[in-house]
Design an enzyme around this catalytic site. Structure first.
Site, PDB file in Angstrom:
ATOM      1  N   ASP A   1     -13.152  76.798  24.776  1.00 26.22           N
ATOM      2  CA  ASP A   1     -12.668  77.278  26.081  1.00 26.22           C
ATOM      3  C   ASP A   1     -13.625  76.899  27.206  1.00 26.22           C
ATOM      4  O   ASP A   1     -14.804  76.615  26.965  1.00 26.22           O
ATOM      5  CB  ASP A   1     -12.560  78.816  26.070  1.00 26.22           C
ATOM      6  CG  ASP A   1     -11.376  79.294  25.252  1.00 26.22           C
ATOM      7  OD1 ASP A   1     -10.736  78.471  24.585  1.00 26.22           O
ATOM      8  OD2 ASP A   1     -11.101  80.516  25.292  1.00 26.22           O
TER       9      ASP A   1
ATOM     10  N   HIS B   1      -6.146  76.736  30.256  1.00 24.55           N
ATOM     11  CA  HIS B   1      -6.940  77.973  30.314  1.00 24.55           C
ATOM     12  C   HIS B   1      -7.056  78.446  31.769  1.00 24.55           C
ATOM     13  O   HIS B   1      -8.083  78.972  32.164  1.00 24.55           O
ATOM     14  CB  HIS B   1      -8.320  77.706  29.698  1.00 24.55           C
ATOM     15  CG  HIS B   1      -9.150  78.927  29.407  1.00 24.55           C
ATOM     16  ND1 HIS B   1      -8.640  80.064  28.817  1.00 24.55           N
ATOM     17  CD2 HIS B   1     -10.467  79.198  29.638  1.00 24.55           C
ATOM     18  CE1 HIS B   1      -9.620  80.968  28.690  1.00 24.55           C
ATOM     19  NE2 HIS B   1     -10.729  80.466  29.190  1.00 24.55           N
TER      20      HIS B   1
ATOM     21  N   HIS C   1     -10.219  80.263  36.076  1.00 23.06           N
ATOM     22  CA  HIS C   1     -10.670  81.381  35.265  1.00 23.06           C
ATOM     23  C   HIS C   1     -10.509  82.748  35.919  1.00 23.06           C
ATOM     24  O   HIS C   1     -11.266  83.680  35.651  1.00 23.06           O
ATOM     25  CB  HIS C   1     -12.119  81.204  34.797  1.00 23.06           C
ATOM     26  CG  HIS C   1     -12.350  81.706  33.393  1.00 23.06           C
ATOM     27  ND1 HIS C   1     -12.562  83.037  33.114  1.00 23.06           N
ATOM     28  CD2 HIS C   1     -12.347  81.066  32.206  1.00 23.06           C
ATOM     29  CE1 HIS C   1     -12.705  83.179  31.809  1.00 23.06           C
ATOM     30  NE2 HIS C   1     -12.575  82.005  31.230  1.00 23.06           N
TER      31      HIS C   1
ATOM     32  N   HIS D   1     -17.015  77.595  22.797  1.00 20.48           N
ATOM     33  CA  HIS D   1     -17.012  77.166  24.205  1.00 20.48           C
ATOM     34  C   HIS D   1     -17.777  75.858  24.319  1.00 20.48           C
ATOM     35  O   HIS D   1     -18.932  75.800  23.890  1.00 20.48           O
ATOM     36  CB  HIS D   1     -17.666  78.241  25.081  1.00 20.48           C
ATOM     37  CG  HIS D   1     -16.940  79.548  25.030  1.00 20.48           C
ATOM     38  ND1 HIS D   1     -17.115  80.446  24.000  1.00 20.48           N
ATOM     39  CD2 HIS D   1     -16.013  80.084  25.856  1.00 20.48           C
ATOM     40  CE1 HIS D   1     -16.325  81.489  24.206  1.00 20.48           C
ATOM     41  NE2 HIS D   1     -15.650  81.302  25.327  1.00 20.48           N
TER      42      HIS D   1
HETATM   43 ZN    ZN Z   1     -12.605  81.513  29.205  1.00 22.23          ZN
END
Ligand code: ZN
Length: 442
Positions: free
Chosen positions: A254, A304, A308, A395
């Site tokens: 991510d 995603h 954010h 990540h």
């Molecule tokens: Zn995230």
């Protein structure tokens, strides 16, 4: 002697090259990220790095100040139901390879606040002269006198609920101070007004644009209207055979792409692995080459959000916007249209479910790689814990993630795992289910 002369010539040529590279004041494009989630707080910070220290330092100081203020005011939790969000995002424009225009945008929401706080900070930097520019560097006082009434009229027309003639004439005087928040790109000059600055507080941030060809500019080296985005198409360079009857896991990353993503792709390739990268739209714009590499490597790109924001806190149209912006950017830059969505901070609600036809993908193994710095400890959260069909959360924004993968991939490969994308996992499992549900041929 000849040799020395030749060496000297070569040396001076090299120095010449080095100098000309330096003189070209190459501007590096990178993003710094900080994403933190705990019970009561969601923090998503993205800000640009240009490689030019005066500019980077100034932005960093501002970001740190916003962060510290947020922690001071919302970091201490009073009740269990309290939740606060800090989001810092930015917009970056490099004009005529020289002028860097940055808008930093702060967003704070909390159930301690009646309305969220929005605030912008603008920076216009001349990378050639290494200095920040004010509006007075762009236009003369006479020109400002000429355009101020035009700006007033445009504001009244565009935001009738936020202004009236009287306040606008009083507050928006033809002084450079009134127009301290501005940026430009190769087409327009933008002015921004913060909450409570000119407009009524409930109007939020207001911006208007004026075409540059309607303004007499003091600077004359602008190449106007030059940037047209072209759609690129990349294809997978690897074809991989997945055996639906063998064990498989889907590793997901991510918050990228980042400067570590390319190295992660290299390690994946080494073990014939693919993964899913849930990207942020604003980063794909910067790491466009990396985004194309993801597809080429045989991995998958998922959505995603754009910057954010905590998606469950958004109104449906804001949520749709976050998703669609990223879909469009990924499509334009890679030619690929994402099929899967990972909601920010892993939180899902009905607004999300009802307003997207992308598959929502969460995870069942959390490596906590953003928190744990030791690669061995990160690896131990996967090795010996995973099972067939699991989805692992990582990540691609941390060095330790890269190092942990060097431990995880060989070990799991040895245990017979295949590393697939989430879509491949879904597809393979469907195949397996069908195979299993079919009656035996005999
Ligand atoms: Zn995230």
């Amino acid at each position: 002697m000849k040799k020395i002369i030749i060496i000297l010539i070569i040396l001076s040529l090299l120095i010449g090259i080095a100098f000309s590279i330096h003189r070209d004041h190459k501007i590096e494009k990178a993003i710094e990220t900080l994403i933190i989630r705990n019970e009561n707080m969601a923090i998503g910070i993205n800000y640009p790095k240009s490689g030019i220290s005066i500019l980077d330092r100034k932005i960093k100081v501002q970001v740190d100040q916003i962060y510290d203020e947020f922690m001071e005011n919302y970091g201490v939790i009073n009740t269990k139901t309290e939740s606060s969000e800090l989001n810092i995002d930015y917009h970056y424009d490099l004009v005529s390879k020289r002028y860097i225009n940055i808008v930093l945008e702060k967003f704070i929401s909390s159930n301690r606040l009646a309305h969220p706080i929005n605030q912008i900070y603008t920076y216009v930097f001349d990378s050639k002269e290494k200095r920040f520019l004010g509006l007075e560097d762009l236009i003369t006082q006479t020109e400002l006198d000429r355009i101020t009434p035009k700006i007033q009229t445009q504001l009244l027309k565009q935001y009738p609920e936020c202004f009236d003639i009287k306040t606008i004439n009083q507050k928006l005087t033809p002084t450079f101070k009134s127009f301290s928040n501005f940026t430009f790109n190769d087409e327009d000059l933008y002015f921004y007004f913060n909450q409570n600055e000119i407009p009524d507080g409930s109007c939020g941030i207001i911006d208007i644009s004026i075409p540059l060809d309607h303004i007499n500019l003091k600077i004359d080296d602008l190449e106007l209207g030059t940037e047209t985005p072209i759609e690129t198409k990349v294809t997978k360079e690897i074809s991989k055979i997945i055996d639906p009857n063998k064990k498989m896991i889907a590793i997901t990353f991510d918050d990228g792409p980042s400067k570590y993503t390319k190295d992660i792709l290299k390690i994946l390739s080494k073990y014939n692995a693919s993964a899913t990268f849930f990207v942020l739209g604003n980063k794909v714009e910067v790491y466009d080459e990396t985004a194309r590499e993801i597809i080429k490597q045989g991995s998958e790109i998922g959505n995603h959000s754009y910057n954010h924001k905590w998606l469950i806190k958004l109104k449906s149209e804001e949520f749709i916007n976050q998703v669609n912006q990223t879909q469009t950017i990924v499509k334009r830059i890679t030619g690929y249209t994402p099929r899967v969505l990972r909601p920010t901070y892993g939180s899902v609600n009905n607004t999300i479910r009802e307003n997207t036809n992308l598959d929502i993908v969460l995870w069942n193994i959390d490596t906590l790689d953003w928190k744990i710095k030791d690669p061995k400890r990160i690896a131990s959260r996967v090795i010996g814990k995973v099972d067939d069909g699991d989805i692992v959360l990582m990540h691609d924004t941390h060095k330790q993630t890269l190092e942990a993968l060097k431990i995880i991939l060989p070990k799991l490969k040895e245990e017979g795992y295949q590393f697939v994308t989430v879509s491949e996992l879904k597809e393979a499992r469907k195949i397996k289910e069908i195979n299993e549900s079919q009656p035996d041929p005999d």
